[in-house]
Design a protein around this motif. Sequence first.
Motif, short mmCIF file in Angstrom:
data_model
loop_
_atom_site.label_atom_id
_atom_site.label_comp_id
_atom_site.label_asym_id
_atom_site.label_seq_id
_atom_site.Cartn_x
_atom_site.Cartn_y
_atom_site.Cartn_z
N VAL A 195 -27.54 47.45 36.38
CA VAL A 195 -27.24 48.85 36.68
C VAL A 195 -27.78 49.20 38.06
O VAL A 195 -28.79 48.66 38.52
CB VAL A 195 -27.83 49.81 35.63
CG1 VAL A 195 -27.32 49.47 34.25
CG2 VAL A 195 -29.35 49.79 35.65
N VAL A 196 -27.08 50.12 38.73
CA VAL A 196 -27.51 50.66 40.01
C VAL A 196 -27.96 52.09 39.77
O VAL A 196 -27.16 52.95 39.35
CB VAL A 196 -26.38 50.60 41.05
CG1 VAL A 196 -26.80 51.30 42.33
CG2 VAL A 196 -26.02 49.15 41.33
N LEU A 197 -29.23 52.35 40.03
CA LEU A 197 -29.87 53.63 39.71
C LEU A 197 -30.13 54.41 40.99
O LEU A 197 -30.59 53.86 41.99
CB LEU A 197 -31.18 53.37 38.98
CG LEU A 197 -31.97 54.57 38.46
CD1 LEU A 197 -31.30 55.11 37.20
CD2 LEU A 197 -33.41 54.16 38.15
N LYS A 239 -30.59 58.74 37.72
CA LYS A 239 -29.31 58.60 37.03
C LYS A 239 -28.64 57.28 37.43
O LYS A 239 -28.77 56.82 38.58
CB LYS A 239 -28.36 59.76 37.38
CG LYS A 239 -28.78 61.10 36.80
CD LYS A 239 -28.47 61.18 35.32
CE LYS A 239 -28.68 62.57 34.78
NZ LYS A 239 -28.38 62.66 33.32
N ILE A 240 -27.92 56.71 36.48
CA ILE A 240 -27.17 55.50 36.76
C ILE A 240 -25.90 55.86 37.51
O ILE A 240 -25.10 56.69 37.05
CB ILE A 240 -26.84 54.75 35.45
CG1 ILE A 240 -28.11 54.18 34.83
CG2 ILE A 240 -25.84 53.62 35.71
CD1 ILE A 240 -27.90 53.50 33.48
N LEU A 241 -25.69 55.26 38.66
CA LEU A 241 -24.46 55.46 39.41
C LEU A 241 -23.33 54.64 38.82
O LEU A 241 -22.22 55.12 38.65
CB LEU A 241 -24.67 55.09 40.88
CG LEU A 241 -25.66 55.96 41.66
CD1 LEU A 241 -25.86 55.41 43.06
CD2 LEU A 241 -25.18 57.40 41.71
N GLU A 298 -31.50 48.39 42.00
CA GLU A 298 -30.73 47.63 41.02
C GLU A 298 -31.67 47.10 39.95
O GLU A 298 -32.73 46.54 40.26
CB GLU A 298 -30.01 46.48 41.72
CG GLU A 298 -28.97 45.79 40.87
CD GLU A 298 -28.17 44.78 41.67
OE1 GLU A 298 -27.00 45.07 41.99
OE2 GLU A 298 -28.72 43.70 41.98
N LEU A 299 -31.28 47.30 38.69
CA LEU A 299 -32.07 46.84 37.56
C LEU A 299 -31.21 45.99 36.65
O LEU A 299 -29.99 46.19 36.56
CB LEU A 299 -32.61 48.04 36.75
CG LEU A 299 -33.44 49.10 37.48
CD1 LEU A 299 -33.69 50.28 36.53
CD2 LEU A 299 -34.74 48.51 37.97
N GLU A 300 -31.83 45.07 35.96
CA GLU A 300 -31.16 44.32 34.92
C GLU A 300 -31.77 44.70 33.58
O GLU A 300 -32.98 44.54 33.37
CB GLU A 300 -31.28 42.80 35.15
CG GLU A 300 -30.37 42.29 36.24
CD GLU A 300 -30.29 40.78 36.27
OE1 GLU A 300 -31.08 40.12 35.55
OE2 GLU A 300 -29.42 40.25 36.98
N LEU A 301 -30.94 45.24 32.68
CA LEU A 301 -31.41 45.74 31.40
C LEU A 301 -30.85 44.90 30.27
O LEU A 301 -29.69 44.48 30.32
CB LEU A 301 -30.98 47.20 31.21
CG LEU A 301 -31.39 48.18 32.31
CD1 LEU A 301 -30.87 49.57 31.98
CD2 LEU A 301 -32.90 48.21 32.48
N ILE A 325 -31.80 55.19 30.28
CA ILE A 325 -32.88 55.50 31.22
C ILE A 325 -34.00 56.24 30.50
O ILE A 325 -33.97 57.45 30.30
CB ILE A 325 -32.37 56.31 32.42
CG1 ILE A 325 -31.28 55.53 33.13
CG2 ILE A 325 -33.51 56.61 33.37
CD1 ILE A 325 -31.69 54.13 33.55
N ASN A 326 -34.95 55.50 30.03
CA ASN A 326 -36.17 56.03 29.42
C ASN A 326 -37.27 55.01 29.64
O ASN A 326 -37.02 53.86 30.00
CB ASN A 326 -35.96 56.32 27.93
CG ASN A 326 -35.44 55.12 27.18
OD1 ASN A 326 -36.15 54.13 27.00
ND2 ASN A 326 -34.19 55.19 26.73
#
Length: 460
Positions: free
Chosen positions: A262-264, A270-272, A421-424, A450-451
């Motif tokens: 995800v790109v935050l 917020k996630i774009l 950028e995150l990997e969830l 997102i928490n």
Amino acid sequence: MSNHAEDAKFTLKVLLDKQKTKVLFAEVDSDFADVLISFMALPLGSIVKILKKHYGEEALRTFWTEGCKEILVNPKSSFGAECRKLKLDISDTQPTEYFICSNLLKYDCEGHNLLLRCSSVYYDTATCFCQRIMKRKADENDEYSSRAATDGGVFTLKATSFIISDDLQIFPNTKGLFQTLGDFAISDVDLVEPINVTFGFSEIMDLLKGSLFSRTPLSDIILKKRSHVEFVSTSSESEQEILSRNLEKEETSNSKKMVLKVVLQKSTNKILFAQSDEGFVDFLCSLLAIPLGGAECLLGGKSRLTSVDNIYNSIADIHNNYLVCGGNMKDRLMKPKLPHGYITKNPILPITEEDYSRTECYPSFGTIIFDSVKFSREQGEYMRGSKMYKITDDLTVTPLCMTAIISDLKELKIPLSDIKELELEIRSDEALRILRASLTSTSALSDALINDSMLNKQCM
């Protein structure tokens, strides 16, 4: 929808407060109660189609077959036979289609005739033993697929009347005068006014929409009030515990999972957008096939859609004596299964589908083998992979295009310094969060993922 649907009418005996600002309750017959309960049988994709009138032609040409696309655009319900018996059926559910090979007759090892028929939700993927595609449709008698009501009703017994509250709680009209008045805090009959109201197709459509967006749908429709969308606020810890308890098995290190990049936007948290292969998109597609009652089941009757929650939880409270087929009907409504062929090969949610396998013997034909296929080429996937996709916060899916993403960032004037950028990891709990957020939010990914606990679980 039945050809006569727009002619169907229901009479509701409605009790208003004296100022005519609120519906206290409505007294309805079993036909109306059946239609209201049938909302639980509608796949989420069907609700979208019904309320939008059409699904659009913008669907990606990346499904394995047109049949794979078709079942998501027009998902079937495991209650199709029941819905077609309603006084007013808004589901537009068609009977299960059966396919036969052009080479009709087969023979077993003893030379007896075998007539092979295949039930399939994919009209272009049913393959015969001889490897031919079964494109010839075969008529099928309702006795094979119909679970027809034998007690004169569809979901509820024909002779039963029901009380419906403004927020769509349903209960049999058996409590008596004083208990019913007490339940609605009515202490003086001079402060209320009874009226008769007629509901037709248009009002039932308003009721379906109102059940999703309003806590007072009856007042909104009958008193011509403008409803406003109001959902329960962000979930409490106790609600998350309920979600976890509703999983059929505990999560372990070996649980099914997906990785979502995800790109935050850091300034808004917020996630774009998210980036994923076909696996996550298959999961999103599968949500369209889940009936509304199935979503309620997965979410423990706490979807944050207050009126829908009330319908679902009312079914649990209605005594089996007032339901067609008693406890069996209640179990089917409370824990609905998907029609055979809808579940992908790697389902992340604890959902089940109907079994389909049987053989019938007929003197004139010999043995008829009924079978059902699942996915094209046994891939167990909706999307033709491998391809990367962009998923926006509101769950819009498009093929991944880097130049388009850069253009979007420039248009929104978002500097690279404001994004990360995150990997969830997406497991069952996160999938349930996404399911619930998809029902109530236009920023479903952000609301679901997102928490603090989710960010702590991001892939290293």
